[in-house]
Design an enzyme around this catalytic site. Structure first.
Site, short mmCIF file in Angstrom:
data_model
loop_
_atom_site.label_atom_id
_atom_site.label_comp_id
_atom_site.label_asym_id
_atom_site.label_seq_id
_atom_site.Cartn_x
_atom_site.Cartn_y
_atom_site.Cartn_z
N LYS A 94 11.97 -28.78 -19.01
CA LYS A 94 10.32 -29.35 -18.65
C LYS A 94 9.06 -28.63 -19.05
O LYS A 94 8.33 -29.90 -19.89
CB LYS A 94 10.28 -29.31 -17.53
CG LYS A 94 11.55 -30.16 -16.72
CD LYS A 94 11.21 -31.64 -16.17
CE LYS A 94 12.14 -32.13 -14.96
NZ LYS A 94 13.60 -31.28 -15.22
C1 LIG Z 1 14.71 -32.59 -15.43
C2 LIG Z 1 15.97 -32.14 -15.94
C3 LIG Z 1 16.45 -32.13 -16.08
C4 LIG Z 1 17.10 -34.37 -16.03
O1 LIG Z 1 16.22 -34.46 -16.78
P1 LIG Z 1 15.36 -35.98 -16.89
O2 LIG Z 1 14.29 -36.68 -17.88
O3 LIG Z 1 14.42 -36.14 -15.54
O4 LIG Z 1 16.67 -36.95 -17.13
C5 LIG Z 1 18.24 -32.02 -16.35
N1 LIG Z 1 18.09 -30.52 -16.54
C6 LIG Z 1 16.96 -30.24 -16.00
C7 LIG Z 1 17.71 -28.45 -16.23
C8 LIG Z 1 16.13 -30.11 -14.98
O5 LIG Z 1 14.70 -30.00 -15.11
#
Ligand SMILES: *Cc1c(COP(=O)(O)O)cnc(C)c1O
Length: 496
Positions: free
Chosen positions: A112
Site C-alpha cells: 500500500k
Molecule cells: C491490500 C493488500 C492486498 C490486496 O491488494 P488489492 O489491491 O486490494 O487486491 C494483498 N496483499 C497485501 C499485503 C495487501 O496489503
C-alpha cells in the site's frame, strides 16, 4: 493531449484527473475511469535505463494530464525517497525460476505504501489546482494495510484530516499496533465491531450520504477517499509493472517483447487492475493470474461469470485479502461491458440488493487475459514452509497465496512463460503465521518474541516499521458498532 475521466455508472459527465482524485468516488456511486487507456510514449530502451522515479513520471504523466511536469515531479520526489529502505524502491528477487517483485520496502512494509506515499501529495496538489478551501477529510476502510499506510502518508499533512476504520478482530497484531500507535494531530483510528466488508460498505454509505455532506460543508470539511477506488491510488500502481518489465529486460532475464505472466495476491482488485492497465499501456503481459485465499469469490467469478458474495466470510492468515466485495472489479466489468455505464450500474445494483450478478458470455470472453486461482490455509503455509526449506527465502502469507497459485497454474497448464509474482508484504508484518508455517513449534510463542527468530532464520534485518511499534504508546482506543459509523465521524470532527 488531455485525458478525462468518467464514472463507471454514467458515461455522460467527465472530470479532469485532479477532480477525480479529489472526489474519490463519483456522485452516482461509480468509480472514475479514464475515457481511454493511454499508451506509453517512451521506448523500452529508454525505460530500461530509468530509475523508479523517472519511470513513475513517464507512466503517471500519461494519466494525470492536468498536472504540470513540475507538480508531478515534485509529488514523485516527495513520495519515493528515503522512506523506502532501498534506492530501487521495488526490488526484483529471483527465487528458483520465479521473479518476486517486492513491493514492501516503504514506511509501513506493505505494498500500500507504493501508492499511499504519493496520494497525499497528489491530493493536496489537486486541491490547490481546483481552489479547494475546505479541509479535506480522508475517510478510509482498511483490511489492515491501507489504514497504516494512509495514516503514515497523511499524518500532519496540512489541510487534511484522516479517519480510519478497521475490523477489530480482522487484522494481525502488528497491523493493529501500527495503526493505534499512529502519531499526528489530524489522525483518528476506529476499531469496528464487524469485518472489512462492513467497514467498506459503511464508508461508502457515508460518502453517498447527501445530508452528511451538507453538514460537513457547513463545518468547513469535504470528504475524500484514500481507498483503492481512488484513481490516485491506481495510477501509481501501474508504475511498478512497467518498471519490473524494464528491469527484467535490463538484467537480461527476458528478451525485448517477450511476454511475462504476473500473479497478484488479490483482495480489492486494485493491484491486479493496475497490471491490466500496464498491459493496455503496452507492457507485454500475457496472463494476469488473480490469486485468492479461502475467500475465493474472484476465483469462482473467473470460472463461472457469476459474482456471488453470499457465502461465509473466512478469517485467514492473509487478512488483507479477506474481502468478499472487490470494489475495483467494477472497473473491469465496465471495460468488458464495452464501457456501458448503464449496464454496469445494473450489475452493481444487483450486487447491492441480491449480493450477486452474472455477466454475459461475451463479457466473460473479453476477460480472457485473467486466470483465477486460490490457495487454502494449508497450501499457503506449505508454500512458505517449502520455499524456506528449499531456498532460504521467507515470504509473507499474502505472497505465499500468489506463489502457490502461480506454481499450480504452471503445473496444470504447462505454460512456460516467465512468471512474476507480486510480493505484497514483509514477512515481519505477519510474523506469527509465517514462523508457524516454517516450524509449528513456534505456534505457542508470543508474537513479538518471534521477531528476533525471523531475523535469525531469514537473515533480513528487522525493519524500522517493526522497531518503531515495539515500544510505542497506544494513542487510539475508539471502537464502534457498524451502525454507528456516522455518529463517530461527527464526534471526531466535532460536528453536532
Ligand atoms: C491490500 C493488500 C492486498 C490486496 O491488494 P488489492 O489491491 O486490494 O487486491 C494483498 N496483499 C497485501 C499485503 C495487501 O496489503
Amino acid at each position: 493531449m488531455s485525458l478525462l475521466y468518467k464514472s463507471t455508472r454514467n458515461s455522460q459527465k467527465v472530470v479532469t484527473a485532479s477532480e477525480a482524485i479529489l472526489k474519490g468516488l463519483a456522485e452516482d456511486g461509480g468509480l472514475f475511469v479514464p475515457e481511454q487507456l493511454p499508451k506509453l510514449d517512451v521506448t523500452m530502451d529508454e525505460l530500461k535505463e530509468m530509475s523508479y522515479q523517472e519511470t513513475a513520471y513517464v507512466v503517471m504523466k500519461q494519466f494525470l494530464t492536468d498536472f504540470t511536469e513540475e507538480e508531478l515531479k515534485e509529488c514523485i520526489q516527495k513520495a519515493y525517497d528515503s522512506k523506502f529502505d532501498t534506492e530501487v524502491i521495488a526490488p526484483l528477487v529471483k527465487v528458483e525460476d520465479t521473479y518476486y517483485l517486492e513491493l514492501f520496502h516503504g514506511a509501513t512494509i506493505a505494498f500500500k505504501d507504493m501508492a499511499l506515499s504519493i496520494l497525499p501529495h497528489l491530493l493536496t496538489t489537486a486541491a490547490k489546482k481546483n481552489h479547494v478551501t475546505k479541509e479535506i477529510v480522508i475517510l478510509t476502510a482498511t483490511s489492515g494495510d491501507t489504514g497504516k499506510a494512509a495514516l503514515a502518508g497523511f499524518a500532519d499533512v496540512e489541510g487534511t484530516k484522516i479517519i480510519v476504520f478497521y475490523p477489530k478482530d480482522g487484522v494481525s497484531k502488528v497491523q493493529e499496533l501500527q495503526m493505534v500507535t499512529q502519531k499526528g494531530e489530524n489522525t483518528a483510528v476506529v476499531a469496528l465491531h464487524g469485518n472489512f466488508d462492513h467497514a467498506q460498505s459503511g464508508v461508502k454509505a457515508l460518502f453517498e450520504d447527501k445530508k452528511l455532506a451538507k453538514e460537513l460543508d457547513e463545518a468547513g470539511y469535504q470528504f475524500s477517499s484514500a481507498n483503492s477506488i481512488n484513481i490516485g491510488r491506481l495510477v501509481p500502481q501501474v508504475v511498478y509493472y512497467v518498471y519490473a518489465y524494464a528491469k527484467l529486460l535490463q538484467n537480461g532475464e527476458i528478451l525485448e517483447g517477450e511476454p511475462i505472466n504476473v500473479t497478484v495476491p488479490t483482495g480489492n482488485f486494485g493491484n491486479i487492475l493496475a497490471a491490466y492497465y500496464a498491459k493496455q499501456m503496452g507492457i507485454p503481459i500475457q496472463k494476469l493470474i488473480c490469486a485468492s485465499n479461502e475467500n475465493k469469490v474472484l476465483f469462482d467469478f473467473f470460472e463461472t461469470g457469476k459474482y456471488d458474495k453470499n457465502r461465509e466470510f473466512v478469517l485467514t492468515s492473509s487478512p488483507s485479502m479477506d474481502i468478499l466485495v472487490s470494489s475495483n472489479l467494477e472497473r473491469l466489468i465496465y471495460t468488458v461491458s464495452g464501457q456501458d455505464g448503464e449496464k454496469n450500474a445494473q450489475f452493481m445494483e444487483e450486487l447491492k440488493t441480491k449480493g450477486a450478478y452474472e455477466i454475459t458470455p461475451d463479457m466473460k470472453e473479453r476477460m480472457g487475459d485473467f486466470v483465477g486461482g486460490f490457495a487454502t490455509e494449508t497450501e499457503t503455509a506449505q508454500m512458505i514452509h517449502d520455499t524456506y526449506h528449499n531456498t532460504g527465502y521467507v515470504m509473507d502469507t499474502h505472497t505465499a497465496v500468489a506463489a502457490y497459485v502461480c506454481k499450480k497454474y504452471q503445473e496444470e497448464t504447462k505454460d512456460t512463460t516467465k512468471e512474476l509474482v507480486v510480493s505484497t508484504a514483509s514477512p515481519y508484518k505477519f510474523v506469527k503465521s509465517v514462523m508457524t508455517a516454517i516450524d509449528d513449534n513456534y505456534a505457542s510463542e508470543e508474537e513479538f518474541a518471534l521477531i528476533q527468530e525471523l531475523e535469525r532464520v531469514s537473515g533480513v534485518e528487522v525493519p524500522n516499521a517493526i522497531k518503531e511499534i515495539q515500544n510505542a504508546n497506544v494513542l487510539h482506543t475508539r471502537e464502534c458498532d457498524t451502525d454507528k459509523m456516522k455518529e463517530i465521524v461527527k464526534e471526531i470532527l466535532k460536528i453536532s
